[in-house]
Design a protein around this motif. Structure first.
Motif, PDB file in Angstrom:
ATOM      1  N   PRO A 178       0.801  -1.219   0.049  1.00 25.12           N
ATOM      2  CA  PRO A 178       0.027  -0.028   0.119  1.00 25.12           C
ATOM      3  C   PRO A 178       0.728   1.308  -0.039  1.00 25.12           C
ATOM      4  CG  PRO A 178       0.089  -0.932   2.217  1.00 25.12           C
ATOM      5  CD  PRO A 178       0.610  -1.846   1.180  1.00 25.12           C
ATOM      6  N   THR A 179       0.366   2.400  -0.676  1.00 30.63           N
ATOM      7  CA  THR A 179       0.832   3.640  -0.449  1.00 30.63           C
ATOM      8  C   THR A 179       0.894   4.236   1.035  1.00 30.63           C
ATOM      9  OG1 THR A 179      -0.858   4.918  -0.966  1.00 30.63           O
ATOM     10  CG2 THR A 179       0.257   4.148  -2.953  1.00 30.63           C
ATOM     11  N   VAL A 180       1.729   5.414   1.340  1.00 35.34           N
ATOM     12  CA  VAL A 180       1.879   5.720   2.531  1.00 35.34           C
ATOM     13  C   VAL A 180       0.667   6.048   3.000  1.00 35.34           C
ATOM     14  CG1 VAL A 180       2.806   7.882   4.075  1.00 35.34           C
ATOM     15  CG2 VAL A 180       4.376   6.567   2.345  1.00 35.34           C
TER      16      VAL A 180
ATOM     17  N   ALA B 268      -4.380   5.225   6.191  1.00 40.20           N
ATOM     18  CA  ALA B 268      -5.853   4.880   6.194  1.00 40.20           C
ATOM     19  C   ALA B 268      -6.192   3.588   7.050  1.00 40.20           C
ATOM     20  CB  ALA B 268      -6.602   5.010   5.054  1.00 40.20           C
ATOM     21  N   ILE B 269      -5.387   2.479   6.635  1.00 46.05           N
ATOM     22  CA  ILE B 269      -5.582   1.119   7.202  1.00 46.05           C
ATOM     23  C   ILE B 269      -5.493   1.116   8.528  1.00 46.05           C
ATOM     24  CG2 ILE B 269      -4.619  -1.186   7.153  1.00 46.05           C
ATOM     25  CD1 ILE B 269      -4.206  -0.661   4.000  1.00 46.05           C
TER      26      ILE B 269
END
Length: 97
Positions: A13-15, A20-21
């Protein structure tokens, strides 16, 4: 035959997605992060697998016994190797006296 892996590539995933996760996970009351003491008390799974290590570690050897001896001990059921070991151990103790 190809030596390359057939597993799909992992997309990290991106930063922004990671933030968000993480925020969603922290907002879930049933999925709170582990405390430092909980993390410290964790044990790798491979340590918990299998039977406990014996204090009296046995040696693996290859030995040939007569058919009658093996047949007799096998006929005594489960654990015949341990019973055979006990008989040999008793013999050693008697001879050592």
């Amino acid at each position: 035959m190809s030596k390359t892996s057939k597993r799909p590539a992992i997309a990290m995933p991106t930063v922004e997605e990671d933030k968000a996760i993480t925020a969603a996970a922290k907002a879930d009351p049933d999925a709170q992060p582990l405390t430092p003491s909980q993390l410290k008390s964790m044990v790798p799974l491979r340590v918990l697998r299998g039977r406990p290590k014996s204090e009296n570690k046995k040696l693996l050897v290859s030995v040939r016994y007569s058919r009658e001896v093996v047949t007799y001990f096998k006929s005594t059921g489960e654990g015949w190797q341990s019973r055979m070991d006990s008989v040999l151990r008793e013999y050693v103790e008697r001879k050592a006296r």
